[in-house]
Write an enzyme that holds these catalytic residues in place. Structure first.
Site, PDB file in Angstrom:
ATOM      1  N   CYS A 115       0.799  -0.758  -0.486  1.00 50.46           N
ATOM      2  CA  CYS A 115       0.089  -0.050  -0.305  1.00 50.46           C
ATOM      3  C   CYS A 115       1.090   1.255  -0.280  1.00 50.46           C
ATOM      4  O   CYS A 115       0.552   2.749  -0.104  1.00 50.46           O
ATOM      5  CB  CYS A 115      -1.015   0.287   1.010  1.00 50.46           C
ATOM      6  SG  CYS A 115      -2.309   1.696   1.284  1.00 50.46           S
ATOM      7  N   CYS A 116       1.738   1.214   0.362  1.00 47.36           N
ATOM      8  CA  CYS A 116       2.940   2.337   0.762  1.00 47.36           C
ATOM      9  C   CYS A 116       3.056   2.616  -0.613  1.00 47.36           C
ATOM     10  O   CYS A 116       3.978   3.838  -1.264  1.00 47.36           O
ATOM     11  CB  CYS A 116       4.001   2.110   1.454  1.00 47.36           C
ATOM     12  SG  CYS A 116       2.953   2.600   3.528  1.00 47.36           S
ATOM     13  N   CYS A 197      -1.460   8.172   7.660  1.00 43.82           N
ATOM     14  CA  CYS A 197      -2.956   7.773   6.745  1.00 43.82           C
ATOM     15  C   CYS A 197      -3.584   7.256   7.554  1.00 43.82           C
ATOM     16  O   CYS A 197      -3.082   6.880   9.376  1.00 43.82           O
ATOM     17  CB  CYS A 197      -3.208   6.589   5.748  1.00 43.82           C
ATOM     18  SG  CYS A 197      -1.553   7.241   3.850  1.00 43.82           S
ATOM     19  N   CYS A 200      -3.527   3.788   9.378  1.00 44.64           N
ATOM     20  CA  CYS A 200      -2.504   3.342   9.775  1.00 44.64           C
ATOM     21  C   CYS A 200      -1.700   4.197  11.422  1.00 44.64           C
ATOM     22  O   CYS A 200       0.120   4.228  11.298  1.00 44.64           O
ATOM     23  CB  CYS A 200      -1.071   3.315   8.988  1.00 44.64           C
ATOM     24  SG  CYS A 200      -1.253   1.968   7.729  1.00 44.64           S
ATOM     25  N   CYS A 223       7.669   4.231   5.462  1.00 46.19           N
ATOM     26  CA  CYS A 223       6.359   3.900   4.746  1.00 46.19           C
ATOM     27  C   CYS A 223       7.678   3.730   3.761  1.00 46.19           C
ATOM     28  O   CYS A 223       6.594   3.386   2.413  1.00 46.19           O
ATOM     29  CB  CYS A 223       5.610   4.903   4.124  1.00 46.19           C
ATOM     30  SG  CYS A 223       6.985   6.212   3.792  1.00 46.19           S
TER      31      CYS A 223
END
Ligand code: SF4
Length: 239
Positions: A115-116, A197, A200, A223
């Protein structure tokens, strides 16, 4: 002396320079070929303030991941407007959209590294292709990985990463904010001392480290923007 050796020499020399002096050097040497990344959290404000007073039209890269707190987005809009900033939103490559849509809620929890990579690392890799110098606000006191960073880092592709605040502490950041009456992120007072985010980030207690609320309990502290994931251009290649 090779260019790489010169950068290493300067990096050592800059250990005793102030962030302002390091920024002045970068802007003098590289002019318009510079961009700065900013996450618009409270601790981002001093470097943003310093850099944009030296160069008001400096390109500011903001990673618009799609997962931010509403408060982060409104704070970013407010600062951009009030300080008349040149903010450029960076978003994921649209070729990921078909993959992401069905898993958009679960991806940050199921695979935060992927995702990062999709929402932060790859968009930044592409954005910095347009400049020679990337200014980042990382500090050595934030994480173990950052403790080993250099003030100037030359990447294999020629990009120079400049980390002017590397030797600053949290106390230095707070002192600058107070001295210049800088605005703070609206969630700071609710215990969010380091904000990424929403899926997280959690609030932390007074005795916790600032970054304890980032990917809390998930064994992840970075990240990837400031690790080998960023330098590894072929982490995932989209054809
Ligand atoms: S911080 Fe979380 S939501 Fe944001 S890009 Fe990384 S894994 Fe995804």
């Amino acid at each position: 002396m090779s260019f790489a050796e010169e950068i290493k020499r300067l990096a050592d020399e800059f250990e005793s320079k102030t962030p302002h002096e390091i920024l002045e050097w970068a802007l003098r040497e590289y002019g318009d070929d510079i961009a700065m990344s900013c996450s618009f959290q409270t601790q981002s404000m001093p470097l943003l303030h310093m850099a944009t007073r030296l160069k008001p039209d400096l390109r500011i890269f903001f990673l618009d991941t799609g997962y931010h707190f509403w408060e982060t987005l409104t704070f970013r809009e407010k600062i951009q407007h009030e300080w008349n900033l040149n903010v450029i939103d960076l978003r994921r490559d649209p070729r990921w959209d078909a993959f992401i849509r069905p898993i958009v809620r679960s991806l940050p929890l199921d695979d935060p590294n992927l995702c990062c990579y999709i929402h932060k690392v790859q968009p930044m890799q592409r954005a910095v292709n347009s400049v020679w110098v990337w200014i980042s606000g990382i500090r050595r006191d934030q994480t173990q990985e950052r403790a080993h960073a250099k003030i100037l880092e030359l990447q294999d592709d020629g990009l120079i990463k400049v980390n002017p605040l590397l030797n600053w502490t949290k106390a230095d950041v707070n002192r600058y904010i107070a001295e210049h009456s800088l605005p703070t992120h609206p969630l700071l007072d609710k215990g969010y001392r380091s904000i990424g985010c929403a899926p997280c980030t959690v609030a932390v207690g007074a005795s916790d480290s600032d970054r304890a609320g980032r990917w809390a309990g998930r064994g992840k502290t970075e990240c990837g923007l400031h690790t080998d994931m960023f330098r590894q251009k072929d982490y995932i290649v989209i054809k």
